[in-house]
Design an enzyme around this catalytic site. Structure first.
Site, PDB file in Angstrom:
ATOM      1  N   ASP A   1       0.860  -1.182   0.000  1.00  0.00           N
ATOM      2  CA  ASP A   1       0.000   0.000   0.000  1.00  0.00           C
ATOM      3  C   ASP A   1       0.898   1.235   0.000  1.00  0.00           C
ATOM      4  OD1 ASP A   1      -1.955  -1.932   0.328  1.00  0.00           O
ATOM      5  OD2 ASP A   1      -2.990  -0.885   1.953  1.00  0.00           O
TER       6      ASP A   1
ATOM      7  N   LYS B   1      -7.021   3.295  -3.003  1.00  0.00           N
ATOM      8  CA  LYS B   1      -7.391   3.228  -1.585  1.00  0.00           C
ATOM      9  C   LYS B   1      -7.638   4.633  -1.070  1.00  0.00           C
ATOM     10  CE  LYS B   1      -5.163   1.995   2.844  1.00  0.00           C
ATOM     11  NZ  LYS B   1      -3.991   1.319   3.470  1.00  0.00           N
TER      12      LYS B   1
ATOM     13  N   LYS C   1     -10.223   0.078  -2.198  1.00  0.00           N
ATOM     14  CA  LYS C   1     -10.109  -0.211  -0.770  1.00  0.00           C
ATOM     15  C   LYS C   1     -10.593   0.975   0.049  1.00  0.00           C
ATOM     16  CE  LYS C   1      -6.746  -1.353   2.875  1.00  0.00           C
ATOM     17  NZ  LYS C   1      -5.370  -1.824   3.160  1.00  0.00           N
TER      18      LYS C   1
END
Length: 230
Positions: free
Chosen positions: A99, A162, A191
């Site tokens: 991430d 995300k 996400k």
């Protein structure tokens, strides 16, 4: 949704979760507990800081639970060289998902080619070895900037977009998840992370297009209670 490693205590929702612990004061005992919960409930991954990746990989070996770590965290303002080196090191230590934080300042400066190159560098470092999710830090962006960020992530061939680090302003919203899903289309993951604290919120995020949820209160959520959230 991958149900293959849903643990004895898990539900069908469990495999949506990156069970997260990113507090700087987290100890090995905390990481051990996090990994035990992930194994029990069948969460998709644990999400830990890079230092803890080798420990998490050891604790979760053979369980089917993946290892997510964060890169360029939490500001996204490190160099592409540093981000790619971090990503390679994390993968070598056992990370299966990365991430990375988008360079928010560069995006807001209109340096779109540089932002895409930054993402692409991490994607290339991870290709064939780890999934790449790009954290937009939506609380700092206008809707137009969120759309542009998603377009750049898609062009750079990232796997997910995300919402948030959990350390910036705001968190995941249904409106942002819906906007991100519309922009990236069905091919990419989305996400939701940041302030997702209860089952109703999770269901709303999934209905809006989220395919992964980042939360520190994952156990409380799938158990039907509420938690502090991340």
């Amino acid at each position: 949704m991958n149900k293959e490693h849903t643990g004895a205590g898990g539900t069908e929702l469990s495999a949506y979760f990156d069970h997260t612990l990113l507090k700087p004061e987290s100890t090995f005992t905390d990481i051990e507990r996090l990994c035990g919960e992930a194994k029990q409930y069948g969460f998709a991954t644990v999400c830990v800081n890079p230092y803890w990746v080798p420990e998490a990989a050891r604790l979760l070996a053979g369980t089917g639970v993946g290892i997510t770590t964060v890169i360029g965290f939490p500001l996204g303002a490190t160099s592409t060289f540093a981000k790619t080196a971090e990503a390679r090191d994390a993968i070598a230590a056992g990370a299966t998902e990365i991430d990375m934080v988008l360079n928010v300042g560069a995006l807001k400066s209109g340096r779109f080619e540089e932002v895409q190159k930054d993402i692409r560098g991490v994607v290339e470092a991870c290709r064939g070895r780890a999934i790449v999710k790009v954290i937009l830090e939506t609380g700092l962006l206008t809707d137009a900037e969120k759309v542009k960020a998603c377009e750049l992530c898609k062009a750079a061939e990232a796997d997910f977009v995300k919402t948030s680090t959990g350390f910036g302003p705001g968190g995941a919203t249904v409106e942002d998840i819906s906007l991100m899903r519309r922009t990236v289309g069905p091919e990419m993951g989305v996400k939701a992370s940041g302030g997702v604290r209860d089952l109703a919120a999770v269901r709303s995020m999934i209905a809006a297009g989220a395919t992964r949820i980042g939360a520190s209160s994952s156990v409380a959520i799938v158990s039907g209670s509420t938690g502090e959230g991340y």
